[in-house]
Design an enzyme around this catalytic site. Structure first.
Site, mmCIF file in Angstrom:
data_model
loop_
_atom_site.group_PDB
_atom_site.id
_atom_site.type_symbol
_atom_site.label_atom_id
_atom_site.label_comp_id
_atom_site.label_asym_id
_atom_site.label_seq_id
_atom_site.Cartn_x
_atom_site.Cartn_y
_atom_site.Cartn_z
ATOM 1 N N ILE A 139 0.834 -1.198 0.000
ATOM 2 C CA ILE A 139 0.000 0.000 0.000
ATOM 3 C C ILE A 139 0.872 1.252 0.000
ATOM 4 C CG2 ILE A 139 -1.773 1.287 1.249
ATOM 5 C CD1 ILE A 139 -2.728 -1.328 -0.089
ATOM 6 N N THR A 258 -3.663 3.028 7.441
ATOM 7 C CA THR A 258 -4.203 2.279 6.304
ATOM 8 C C THR A 258 -4.600 0.863 6.735
ATOM 9 O OG1 THR A 258 -2.020 1.518 5.579
ATOM 10 C CG2 THR A 258 -2.821 3.605 4.679
ATOM 11 N N CYS A 289 -9.759 -2.382 2.988
ATOM 12 C CA CYS A 289 -10.123 -2.368 1.570
ATOM 13 C C CYS A 289 -11.527 -2.924 1.383
ATOM 14 C CB CYS A 289 -9.112 -3.154 0.753
ATOM 15 S SG CYS A 289 -8.882 -4.874 1.284
ATOM 16 N N THR A 290 -11.879 -3.963 2.131
ATOM 17 C CA THR A 290 -13.201 -4.572 1.993
ATOM 18 C C THR A 290 -14.292 -3.651 2.529
ATOM 19 O OG1 THR A 290 -12.255 -6.791 2.136
ATOM 20 C CG2 THR A 290 -14.606 -6.575 2.574
ATOM 21 N N ASN A 320 0.451 -10.511 1.942
ATOM 22 C CA ASN A 320 1.756 -10.804 2.548
ATOM 23 C C ASN A 320 1.627 -11.411 3.943
ATOM 24 O OD1 ASN A 320 3.688 -10.201 0.625
ATOM 25 N ND2 ASN A 320 3.650 -8.015 1.085
ATOM 26 N N THR A 347 -13.061 -11.689 8.628
ATOM 27 C CA THR A 347 -13.013 -10.320 8.126
ATOM 28 C C THR A 347 -13.711 -9.414 9.128
ATOM 29 O OG1 THR A 347 -13.671 -8.788 6.373
ATOM 30 C CG2 THR A 347 -15.109 -10.678 6.753
ATOM 31 N N GLY A 348 -13.122 -8.278 9.380
ATOM 32 C CA GLY A 348 -13.741 -7.316 10.286
ATOM 33 C C GLY A 348 -14.590 -6.295 9.554
ATOM 34 N N ARG A 370 -9.702 -16.445 1.395
ATOM 35 C CA ARG A 370 -8.532 -16.025 0.612
ATOM 36 C C ARG A 370 -8.317 -17.030 -0.520
ATOM 37 N NH1 ARG A 370 -5.055 -12.496 3.581
ATOM 38 N NH2 ARG A 370 -6.443 -11.134 4.784
#
Length: 481
Positions: A139, A258, A289-290, A320, A347-348, A370
């Site tokens: 990012i 971020t 991002c989600t 990563n 996922t949060g 993933r």
């Protein structure tokens, strides 16, 4: 003359017109801080073919292709006006002009449509605001590319430094090389050189100091001539107010994370709740991002239909944080080989919706898988709506939102029947509605939302930074509310 010859002649004529646009668009950007857009897509620093492709893309969202013969007069009209810093969408100008029955000339209509950015109404050009990147991973490097790209006018944001841990011999050369070439996002658009003696990377004339430190407390930014800066933390090492406050060192005014913030750190999704940022807020998060992918279309659906409950399933590219091959990992499944497996994980994003949309009382659940692709993910958003509707109505609504609403920079729309994930690498929108996959049955709707979880998210980060620094310039024609 054959049809083939006619098509080729038409193409060459359109090439010539697009070529004539380039210097006008460039001068507007450099001299007046005006960014020319076409349906929210910047035309600054674009090639002839790229300009033509962007015009053709309008066919997918507006129903018909825009011609450069239609938009050239608007660009020409802009060059005659006393414009101040702004973003001007010539696609929208052309569209609205076609529907206008007052008999105005293009010049007269354009002057009226952008009056808020001309003469006594125009805002002052901002002094450059210093930006520091703490961390220089995926990012961080994409945000760097965007900041360098947007520095073309000499105003706005100025990337002054990156802070990284020392990596041994030729560290700065290796980091410059990673900025120069990216296996997913391609070559850096410009030139990059390294000044090892000054520990600096020079990218398109921007001198970026490389500062080596193992901890925020080790850096005095004023020693490098950096003042009143925005620091963007790309490491995710600290996510609460106490940890992120360590960055508020001499020379640093605000900190942007971020990653999803914890505790009372505001989670900001640009386009949805960025106007809630308090002027004196020094620490904030750009969420995930989600979250940036699902919250804008969720808001668009809630505003129009109401949402009673929802579930989001994300099919996410590997990152990563996972292992290339099976190895120890503190998380149970992420230790298994990322390029060889589908990996169920948490996922949060669903819980983060409440922070970005506090007025939405509907429960939203979520989970994630993933998968073995390096970039671009898809969120499948299943919603129980407040009223019954049809697939056609939902698609018309979302298409209109992507074209004319305040969310048009966040939501894109595609009707391509053969769209796949790699088609959206480099998308600057945080969410792309796949029209062909959309399903609606009464009060149930399922949206398939593509997103470049690297680049699209980085664009959202930069938009937040532009907003908090006051260099987010108004867009004309103004979006429909």
């Amino acid at each position: 003359m054959t049809v083939k010859d006619d098509s080729f002649t038409d193409w060459k004529n359109r090439e010539e017109i697009a070529e004539s646009m380039i210097p006008m668009i460039g001068r507007l950007h450099r001299e007046r801080d005006v960014t020319v857009l076409l349906h929210s897509r910047s035309l600054v620093n674009k090639s002839v073919v790229s300009i033509l492709k962007t015009h053709r893309f309008a066919r997918q969202i507006a129903g018909e292709e825009l011609s450069v013969t239609d938009t050239l007069p608007f660009v020409q009209a802009l060059t005659t006006l006393d414009l101040g810093p702004s973003q001007i969408d010539i696609g929208r100008l052309a569209e609205i002009y076609q529907a206008d029955d007052r008999g105005l000339s293009v010049a007269e209509f354009t002057a009226e449509a952008v009056a808020g950015a001309t003469g006594g109404n125009k805002i002052d050009r901002r002094e450059p605001r210093d930006v520091v990147l703490y961390g220089f991973g995926r990012i961080g490097r994409l945000v760097a590319r965007l900041l360098i790209e947007k520095a073309g006018s000499g105003n706005g944001l100025r990337l002054r430094a990156i802070v990284v841990r020392g990596g041994g011999d030729q560290d700065i050369i290796k980091r410059a090389s990673l900025l120069r070439r990216d296996s997913i996002h391609g070559q850096f658009q410009g030139t990059i050189t390294v000044d090892e003696a000054e520990s600096a990377i020079i990218a398109n004339g921007n001198t970026i100091k490389v500062i080596y430190a193992n901890d925020p407390s080790e850096v005095n930014y004023t020693a490098y001539g950096i003042n009143n800066a925005i620091l963007i933390d790309n490491t995710g090492k600290w996510r609460d107010r106490e940890g992120l406050s360590q960055h508020l060192r001499p020379g640093i005014d605000k900190v942007v994370l971020t990653a999803p913030g914890k505790g009372d750190v505001p989670n900001i999704v640009h386009g949805v709740n960025h106007d809630t940022i308090k002027p004196d807020e020094q620490i904030l998060s750009c969420a995930s991002c989600t979250t940036n992918a699902i919250v804008p279309p969720l808001k668009a659906m809630a505003d129009e239909y109401g949402v009673l409950r929802g579930h989001v399933e994300t099919v996410h590219s590997f990152t990563n944080d996972q292992n290339l091959l099976d190895n120890y990992h503190k998380a149970d499944r992420r230790g298994r080989s990322a390029p060889l497996n589908m990996v169920i994980t948490e996922t949060g994003a669903a819980s983060a919706v409440a922070k970005a949309l506090p007025d939405l009382k509907a429960p939203i659940t979520g989970s994630s898988i993933r998968v073995p692709v390096p970039d671009v993910s898809i969120a499948i958003l299943s919603l129980r709506l407040g009223r019954e509707t049809t697939r056609e109505e939902v698609l018309d609504h979302l298409r209109d939102v992507s074209l004319t609403s305040p969310l048009k920079r966040q939501i894109d729309f595609t009707t391509a029947p053969d769209a796949v994930s790699s088609d959206f690498i480099g998308s600057r929108h945080s969410s792309i509605v796949d029209a062909g996959a959309t399903k609606v049955d009464g009060d149930n709707a399922i949206l398939y939302l593509w997103y470049d979880n690297e680049f699209g998210y980085s664009c959202q980060v930069v938009r937040v930074v532009q907003h908090v620094t006051g260099v987010e310039y108004p867009t004309y024609p103004a979006p429909a509310v």
